[in-house]
Write a protein that holds these residues in place. Structure first.
Motif, mmCIF file in Angstrom:
data_model
loop_
_atom_site.group_PDB
_atom_site.id
_atom_site.type_symbol
_atom_site.label_atom_id
_atom_site.label_comp_id
_atom_site.label_asym_id
_atom_site.label_seq_id
_atom_site.Cartn_x
_atom_site.Cartn_y
_atom_site.Cartn_z
ATOM 1 N N ALA A 46 0.829 -1.215 0.000
ATOM 2 C CA ALA A 46 0.000 0.000 0.000
ATOM 3 C C ALA A 46 0.861 1.262 0.000
ATOM 4 C CB ALA A 46 -0.938 -0.007 1.200
ATOM 5 N N HIS A 47 2.000 1.227 0.709
ATOM 6 C CA HIS A 47 2.777 2.467 0.833
ATOM 7 C C HIS A 47 3.307 2.964 -0.507
ATOM 8 C CE1 HIS A 47 6.630 0.044 1.130
ATOM 9 N NE2 HIS A 47 7.048 1.084 0.448
ATOM 10 N N CYS A 48 3.397 2.066 -1.482
ATOM 11 C CA CYS A 48 3.853 2.467 -2.817
ATOM 12 C C CYS A 48 2.928 3.502 -3.440
ATOM 13 C CB CYS A 48 3.904 1.251 -3.744
ATOM 14 S SG CYS A 48 5.088 -0.002 -3.227
ATOM 15 N N ASP A 190 21.672 -11.277 2.195
ATOM 16 C CA ASP A 190 20.672 -10.851 1.219
ATOM 17 C C ASP A 190 19.550 -10.115 1.952
ATOM 18 O OD1 ASP A 190 22.269 -12.383 -0.375
ATOM 19 O OD2 ASP A 190 20.742 -13.855 -0.899
ATOM 20 N N ASP A 191 19.046 -9.045 1.350
ATOM 21 C CA ASP A 191 17.950 -8.288 1.955
ATOM 22 C C ASP A 191 17.271 -7.460 0.865
ATOM 23 O OD1 ASP A 191 16.271 -7.163 3.911
ATOM 24 O OD2 ASP A 191 17.775 -5.733 4.620
ATOM 25 N N ALA A 192 15.989 -7.223 1.071
ATOM 26 C CA ALA A 192 15.278 -6.312 0.174
ATOM 27 C C ALA A 192 15.779 -4.895 0.409
ATOM 28 C CB ALA A 192 13.785 -6.401 0.432
ATOM 29 N N CYS A 193 15.598 -4.031 -0.578
ATOM 30 C CA CYS A 193 16.023 -2.644 -0.442
ATOM 31 C C CYS A 193 15.058 -1.752 -1.225
ATOM 32 C CB CYS A 193 17.478 -2.502 -0.902
ATOM 33 S SG CYS A 193 18.299 -1.024 -0.277
ATOM 34 N N LYS A 194 15.365 -0.463 -1.278
ATOM 35 C CA LYS A 194 14.433 0.487 -1.894
ATOM 36 C C LYS A 194 14.107 0.078 -3.332
ATOM 37 C CE LYS A 194 15.633 4.227 1.102
ATOM 38 N NZ LYS A 194 16.389 5.447 1.360
ATOM 39 N N GLY A 195 12.823 0.090 -3.638
ATOM 40 C CA GLY A 195 12.383 -0.292 -4.982
ATOM 41 C C GLY A 195 11.964 -1.742 -5.079
ATOM 42 N N ASP A 196 12.291 -2.531 -4.050
ATOM 43 C CA ASP A 196 11.823 -3.923 -4.011
ATOM 44 C C ASP A 196 10.429 -4.022 -3.386
ATOM 45 O OD1 ASP A 196 14.129 -5.192 -5.104
ATOM 46 O OD2 ASP A 196 15.130 -5.077 -3.154
ATOM 47 N N SER A 197 10.044 -3.027 -2.607
ATOM 48 C CA SER A 197 8.757 -3.082 -1.902
ATOM 49 C C SER A 197 7.629 -3.465 -2.844
ATOM 50 C CB SER A 197 8.346 -1.738 -1.334
ATOM 51 O OG SER A 197 9.392 -1.055 -0.832
ATOM 52 N N GLY A 198 6.691 -4.217 -2.322
ATOM 53 C CA GLY A 198 5.571 -4.687 -3.122
ATOM 54 C C GLY A 198 5.848 -6.031 -3.766
ATOM 55 N N VAL A 214 4.860 -9.869 1.453
ATOM 56 C CA VAL A 214 5.037 -8.791 0.477
ATOM 57 C C VAL A 214 6.095 -7.865 1.068
ATOM 58 C CG1 VAL A 214 3.951 -6.771 -0.590
ATOM 59 C CG2 VAL A 214 2.688 -8.923 -0.438
ATOM 60 N N ILE A 215 7.116 -7.553 0.298
ATOM 61 C CA ILE A 215 8.215 -6.723 0.796
ATOM 62 C C ILE A 215 7.668 -5.371 1.239
ATOM 63 C CG2 ILE A 215 10.382 -5.591 0.168
ATOM 64 C CD1 ILE A 215 10.809 -7.945 -1.871
ATOM 65 N N SER A 216 7.972 -4.984 2.493
ATOM 66 C CA SER A 216 7.326 -3.796 3.048
ATOM 67 C C SER A 216 8.316 -2.733 3.534
ATOM 68 C CB SER A 216 6.384 -4.213 4.177
ATOM 69 O OG SER A 216 5.754 -3.103 4.774
ATOM 70 N N TRP A 217 9.168 -3.056 4.483
ATOM 71 C CA TRP A 217 10.076 -2.030 5.015
ATOM 72 C C TRP A 217 11.247 -2.676 5.755
ATOM 73 C CZ3 TRP A 217 10.632 -1.416 10.426
ATOM 74 C CH2 TRP A 217 9.636 -2.005 11.234
ATOM 75 N N GLY A 218 12.122 -1.825 6.252
ATOM 76 C CA GLY A 218 13.267 -2.286 7.013
ATOM 77 C C GLY A 218 14.017 -1.088 7.546
ATOM 78 N N ASP A 219 15.008 -1.365 8.363
ATOM 79 C CA ASP A 219 15.882 -0.308 8.861
ATOM 80 C C ASP A 219 17.136 -0.373 8.009
ATOM 81 O OD1 ASP A 219 17.278 1.556 10.241
ATOM 82 O OD2 ASP A 219 17.439 0.413 12.105
ATOM 83 N N GLY A 220 17.139 0.393 6.928
ATOM 84 C CA GLY A 220 18.232 0.280 5.970
ATOM 85 C C GLY A 220 18.139 -1.021 5.208
ATOM 86 N N CYS A 221 19.238 -1.421 4.621
ATOM 87 C CA CYS A 221 19.263 -2.625 3.803
ATOM 88 C C CYS A 221 20.499 -3.443 4.154
ATOM 89 C CB CYS A 221 19.335 -2.265 2.321
ATOM 90 S SG CYS A 221 18.041 -1.125 1.787
ATOM 91 N N GLY A 222 20.307 -4.698 4.486
ATOM 92 C CA GLY A 222 21.430 -5.602 4.713
ATOM 93 C C GLY A 222 22.244 -5.291 5.939
ATOM 94 N N PRO A 227 16.443 -7.774 10.405
ATOM 95 C CA PRO A 227 15.682 -8.453 9.349
ATOM 96 C C PRO A 227 14.942 -7.443 8.477
ATOM 97 C CG PRO A 227 14.431 -8.471 11.373
ATOM 98 C CD PRO A 227 15.752 -7.796 11.694
ATOM 99 N N GLY A 228 14.509 -7.891 7.316
ATOM 100 C CA GLY A 228 13.537 -7.131 6.538
ATOM 101 C C GLY A 228 12.146 -7.422 7.091
ATOM 102 N N VAL A 229 11.227 -6.495 6.871
ATOM 103 C CA VAL A 229 9.863 -6.680 7.371
ATOM 104 C C VAL A 229 8.922 -6.815 6.168
ATOM 105 C CG1 VAL A 229 8.078 -5.793 8.899
ATOM 106 C CG2 VAL A 229 10.490 -5.300 9.383
HETATM 107 C C1 4AZ Z 1 12.128 0.292 0.959
HETATM 108 O O1 4AZ Z 1 12.508 1.424 1.206
HETATM 109 C C2 4AZ Z 1 12.679 -0.840 1.719
HETATM 110 N N1 4AZ Z 1 15.621 -4.079 4.110
HETATM 111 C C3 4AZ Z 1 12.140 -2.105 1.549
HETATM 112 C C4 4AZ Z 1 12.662 -3.169 2.268
HETATM 113 C C5 4AZ Z 1 13.705 -2.973 3.141
HETATM 114 C C6 4AZ Z 1 14.254 -1.715 3.293
HETATM 115 C C7 4AZ Z 1 13.729 -0.641 2.584
HETATM 116 C C8 4AZ Z 1 14.232 -4.133 3.908
HETATM 117 O O2 4AZ Z 1 11.279 0.091 0.085
#
Ligand code: 4AZ
Length: 249
Positions: A46-48, A190-198, A214-222, A227-229
């Motif tokens: 949804a945040h996208c 390995d971790d999701a990062c910006k642009g992977d969400s959704g 569904v990839i949602s958020w995290g505190d930074g990447c890797g 963990p990723g959330v």
């Molecule tokens: C993001 O900003 C984002 N490490 C998504 C997943 C994670 C961090 C950031 C998980 O869309």
């Protein structure tokens, strides 16, 4: 994606790229990942769509290994309708799930191929064992402060964290709800990062690749021990089915 490795879309044929049109630049830009769950239906976060919910400007691309390269296997759709979860909370990202209905004149949208295939949804009560190994994928950034999204779809391996460890203490104090799950790397960060969400977190269950997150958020990447959330998809099976049943193609 932070870490992971270059993949081919045939390894995760349910992966979607969601783009939005910027009139100022007269072209589309990458917005988020998505997951094909049925011929005309794609899940995302949804945040996208908080600031970009004009469906006329959205585009869903399936079947591409290279994010910006046309391919004979690609299938591109406009969006007929978008639903962000009614209880999505932009403060905490609780209920961070959205569903998009693809546009068609002929009753079929995505056609199955080696490069385009819906993922399986889990049953409502499915709980996999702690530390189950699962996969994430997407066209997101290689690191939190990278300037560009990945040119090629990537795939990474993460394990499902026990609920007891999926707590604010490991995520800079941010709220964790029962609609979230944590997953993190064991093999090489390995971790999701910006642009992977959704995009998808899929786990093997009874020999089917099943969408658990569904990839949602995290505190930074890797970051180490963070963990990723992910949005916990098993909590939304009724919500998803109601949208699909209530809006026949
Ligand atoms: C993001 O900003 C984002 N490490 C998504 C997943 C994670 C961090 C950031 C998980 O869309």
């Amino acid at each position: 994606m932070f870490g992971g490795r270059a993949s081919d879309i045939t390894e995760q044929p349910w992966q979607a790229a969601i783009n939005f049109y910027q009139p100022r630049h007269k072209r589309h830009f990458h917005l988020c990942g998505g997951v094909l769950i049925d011929s005309c239906w794609v899940l995302s976060a949804a945040h996208c769509f908080e600031d970009r919910n004009d469906v006329k400007k959205l585009q869903v691309i399936l079947g591409r290994t290279f994010r910006k390269q046309n391919s004979s296997s690609e299938q591109i759709f406009e969006v007929e309708k978008l639903w962000m979860h009614e209880k999505y909370d932009p403060e905490t990202y609780d209920n961070d799930i959205a569903i998009l209905k693809l546009k068609t004149d002929i009753g079929i949208c995505a056609v199955n191929s080696r490069e385009v295939l819906p993922v399986c949804l889990p049953e409502r009560g499915l709980v996999l064992p702690d530390w189950s190994e699962c996969e994430i994928s997407g066209y997101g950034k290689d690191a939190e402060f990278s300037h560009e999204y990945s040119e090629r779809v990537k795939r990474g391996f993460v394990r499902l964290w026990p609920k007891e460890r999926c707590v604010p203490e490991v995520l800079s104090g941010r709220t964790i709800t029962s609609n979230m799950l944590c997953a993190g790397d064991t093999r090489g960060l390995d971790d999701a990062c910006k642009g992977d969400s959704g995009g998808p977190l899929v786990c093997r269950n009874n020999d089917r690749m099943t969408l658990m997150g569904v990839i949602s958020w995290g505190d930074g990447c890797g970051q180490k021990d963070k963990p990723g959330v992910y949005t916990r998809v098993t909590n939304y099976i009724n919500w998803i089915n109601n949208k699909i049943k209530g809006n026949p193609v």
